[in-house]
Design a protein around this motif. Structure first.
Motif, PDB file in Angstrom:
ATOM      1  N   LEU A 167     -14.103  -0.760 -17.409  1.00  0.00           N
ATOM      2  CA  LEU A 167     -14.634  -1.863 -17.204  1.00  0.00           C
ATOM      3  C   LEU A 167     -13.820  -2.694 -18.193  1.00  0.00           C
ATOM      4  O   LEU A 167     -14.384  -4.233 -18.062  1.00  0.00           O
ATOM      5  CB  LEU A 167     -15.548  -1.303 -18.461  1.00  0.00           C
ATOM      6  CG  LEU A 167     -17.409  -0.183 -17.858  1.00  0.00           C
ATOM      7  CD1 LEU A 167     -17.427   0.056 -19.382  1.00  0.00           C
ATOM      8  CD2 LEU A 167     -17.716  -1.119 -17.174  1.00  0.00           C
ATOM      9  N   SER A 168     -12.652  -1.929 -18.511  1.00  0.00           N
ATOM     10  CA  SER A 168     -12.033  -3.559 -19.470  1.00  0.00           C
ATOM     11  C   SER A 168     -11.053  -4.200 -17.821  1.00  0.00           C
ATOM     12  O   SER A 168     -11.024  -5.744 -18.132  1.00  0.00           O
ATOM     13  CB  SER A 168     -10.781  -2.969 -19.829  1.00  0.00           C
ATOM     14  OG  SER A 168      -9.748  -1.964 -18.793  1.00  0.00           O
ATOM     15  N   ALA A 169     -11.119  -3.907 -16.841  1.00  0.00           N
ATOM     16  CA  ALA A 169     -10.378  -5.183 -16.004  1.00  0.00           C
ATOM     17  C   ALA A 169     -12.056  -5.526 -14.859  1.00  0.00           C
ATOM     18  O   ALA A 169     -11.594  -6.958 -14.072  1.00  0.00           O
ATOM     19  CB  ALA A 169     -10.402  -3.987 -14.550  1.00  0.00           C
ATOM     20  N   LEU A 170     -13.219  -5.546 -15.491  1.00  0.00           N
ATOM     21  CA  LEU A 170     -13.984  -6.641 -15.385  1.00  0.00           C
ATOM     22  C   LEU A 170     -14.457  -8.174 -16.444  1.00  0.00           C
ATOM     23  O   LEU A 170     -14.635  -7.898 -17.115  1.00  0.00           O
ATOM     24  CB  LEU A 170     -15.258  -5.800 -15.086  1.00  0.00           C
ATOM     25  CG  LEU A 170     -14.975  -4.507 -14.240  1.00  0.00           C
ATOM     26  CD1 LEU A 170     -17.293  -3.466 -14.587  1.00  0.00           C
ATOM     27  CD2 LEU A 170     -15.288  -5.041 -12.615  1.00  0.00           C
ATOM     28  N   MET A 171     -14.977  -8.432 -15.468  1.00  0.00           N
ATOM     29  CA  MET A 171     -14.616  -9.898 -16.174  1.00  0.00           C
ATOM     30  C   MET A 171     -16.406 -10.333 -16.164  1.00  0.00           C
ATOM     31  O   MET A 171     -17.180 -10.005 -15.476  1.00  0.00           O
ATOM     32  CB  MET A 171     -14.235 -11.212 -15.958  1.00  0.00           C
ATOM     33  CG  MET A 171     -12.941 -11.274 -15.241  1.00  0.00           C
ATOM     34  SD  MET A 171     -12.097 -11.033 -16.744  1.00  0.00           S
ATOM     35  CE  MET A 171     -10.466 -10.313 -16.421  1.00  0.00           C
ATOM     36  N   PRO A 172     -16.713 -10.377 -17.662  1.00  0.00           N
ATOM     37  CA  PRO A 172     -16.209 -11.060 -19.071  1.00  0.00           C
ATOM     38  C   PRO A 172     -16.225  -9.512 -19.629  1.00  0.00           C
ATOM     39  O   PRO A 172     -16.048  -9.533 -20.968  1.00  0.00           O
ATOM     40  CB  PRO A 172     -17.131 -11.834 -19.923  1.00  0.00           C
ATOM     41  CG  PRO A 172     -18.338 -11.337 -19.466  1.00  0.00           C
ATOM     42  CD  PRO A 172     -18.578 -10.947 -18.045  1.00  0.00           C
ATOM     43  N   PHE A 207     -21.570  -4.619 -10.866  1.00  0.00           N
ATOM     44  CA  PHE A 207     -20.603  -4.850 -10.703  1.00  0.00           C
ATOM     45  C   PHE A 207     -20.396  -4.341  -9.929  1.00  0.00           C
ATOM     46  O   PHE A 207     -20.637  -2.628 -10.165  1.00  0.00           O
ATOM     47  CB  PHE A 207     -20.160  -5.074 -12.150  1.00  0.00           C
ATOM     48  CG  PHE A 207     -19.339  -5.477 -12.608  1.00  0.00           C
ATOM     49  CD1 PHE A 207     -18.656  -6.690 -13.243  1.00  0.00           C
ATOM     50  CD2 PHE A 207     -20.914  -5.749 -14.238  1.00  0.00           C
ATOM     51  CE1 PHE A 207     -18.866  -7.656 -14.052  1.00  0.00           C
ATOM     52  CE2 PHE A 207     -20.431  -6.874 -14.741  1.00  0.00           C
ATOM     53  CZ  PHE A 207     -20.461  -8.109 -14.656  1.00  0.00           C
ATOM     54  N   LEU A 208     -18.848  -3.759  -9.391  1.00  0.00           N
ATOM     55  CA  LEU A 208     -19.154  -2.708  -8.245  1.00  0.00           C
ATOM     56  C   LEU A 208     -17.855  -2.020  -9.079  1.00  0.00           C
ATOM     57  O   LEU A 208     -16.790  -2.481  -9.054  1.00  0.00           O
ATOM     58  CB  LEU A 208     -18.437  -3.267  -7.322  1.00  0.00           C
ATOM     59  CG  LEU A 208     -17.109  -2.423  -5.327  1.00  0.00           C
ATOM     60  CD1 LEU A 208     -18.284  -1.781  -5.291  1.00  0.00           C
ATOM     61  CD2 LEU A 208     -17.002  -3.936  -4.548  1.00  0.00           C
ATOM     62  N   LEU A 209     -18.234  -1.085  -8.587  1.00  0.00           N
ATOM     63  CA  LEU A 209     -16.927   0.112  -9.551  1.00  0.00           C
ATOM     64  C   LEU A 209     -16.277   0.264  -8.465  1.00  0.00           C
ATOM     65  O   LEU A 209     -15.009   1.114  -9.570  1.00  0.00           O
ATOM     66  CB  LEU A 209     -18.164   0.960 -10.958  1.00  0.00           C
ATOM     67  CG  LEU A 209     -18.794   0.699 -11.858  1.00  0.00           C
ATOM     68  CD1 LEU A 209     -19.734   1.185 -12.583  1.00  0.00           C
ATOM     69  CD2 LEU A 209     -17.951  -0.738 -12.688  1.00  0.00           C
ATOM     70  N   SER A 210     -16.591   0.973  -7.686  1.00  0.00           N
ATOM     71  CA  SER A 210     -16.063   2.105  -7.085  1.00  0.00           C
ATOM     72  C   SER A 210     -16.607   1.805  -5.595  1.00  0.00           C
ATOM     73  O   SER A 210     -17.135   1.594  -4.964  1.00  0.00           O
ATOM     74  CB  SER A 210     -15.732   3.006  -7.316  1.00  0.00           C
ATOM     75  OG  SER A 210     -17.448   3.536  -6.819  1.00  0.00           O
ATOM     76  N   ALA A 236      -9.085  -8.461  -7.390  1.00  0.00           N
ATOM     77  CA  ALA A 236      -9.249  -9.391  -7.974  1.00  0.00           C
ATOM     78  C   ALA A 236     -10.600 -10.288  -7.839  1.00  0.00           C
ATOM     79  O   ALA A 236     -11.275  -9.969  -8.150  1.00  0.00           O
ATOM     80  CB  ALA A 236      -8.598 -10.440  -8.362  1.00  0.00           C
ATOM     81  N   ALA A 237     -10.863  -9.852  -6.556  1.00  0.00           N
ATOM     82  CA  ALA A 237     -12.476 -10.855  -6.188  1.00  0.00           C
ATOM     83  C   ALA A 237     -13.918  -9.381  -6.931  1.00  0.00           C
ATOM     84  O   ALA A 237     -14.561 -10.552  -7.189  1.00  0.00           O
ATOM     85  CB  ALA A 237     -12.931 -10.965  -4.716  1.00  0.00           C
ATOM     86  N   ALA A 238     -13.227  -8.557  -7.637  1.00  0.00           N
ATOM     87  CA  ALA A 238     -14.969  -7.429  -6.934  1.00  0.00           C
ATOM     88  C   ALA A 238     -14.744  -7.166  -8.639  1.00  0.00           C
ATOM     89  O   ALA A 238     -15.146  -6.265  -9.243  1.00  0.00           O
ATOM     90  CB  ALA A 238     -14.585  -6.394  -6.187  1.00  0.00           C
ATOM     91  N   CYS A 239     -13.375  -7.853  -9.547  1.00  0.00           N
ATOM     92  CA  CYS A 239     -13.903  -8.022 -10.950  1.00  0.00           C
ATOM     93  C   CYS A 239     -15.212  -8.958 -11.405  1.00  0.00           C
ATOM     94  O   CYS A 239     -15.014  -8.953 -12.761  1.00  0.00           O
ATOM     95  CB  CYS A 239     -12.160  -8.179 -11.955  1.00  0.00           C
ATOM     96  SG  CYS A 239     -10.811  -7.338 -10.654  1.00  0.00           S
TER      97      CYS A 239
END
Length: 96
Positions: free
Chosen positions: A17-22, A61-64, A84-87
């Protein structure tokens, strides 16, 4: 065709989750809390999401895996988890 999404028990890696924004801006404790209330949807190849998700008032969010998006513009987009675009949230979509 509308597909019913199945609810699966939360099994989300808080480090992922730390890679996802925000979400990445949250503290570790806040991300841990989020994992206990998050809903994970498992989609099989060919399943679709429709506009009914707007009523949930949540972000997706797309996790996998890989997701192919077919917007009204007709330009299909393929996202892979971790790119990057999936974050960023898939829904609600950013409006220009």
């Amino acid at each position: 065709m509308t597909t019913t999404l199945e609810f699966l028990p939360p099994a989300i890696d808080t480090d992922a989750l730390s890679a996802l924004m925000p979400i990445g801006a949250l503290s570790s404790a806040q991300r841990e809390t989020l994992t206990t209330s998050a809903m994970v949807y498992d989609l099989a190849p060919g399943d679709t999401l429709d506009g009914g998700m707007a009523d949930l008032g949540e972000s997706l969010f797309l996790l996998s895996g890989t997701l192919e998006i077919h917007p009204a513009s007709g330009n299909a987009l393929r996202l892979r988890a971790g790119e990057a675009a999936a974050c960023f949230a898939l829904y609600p979509l950013a409006r220009a």
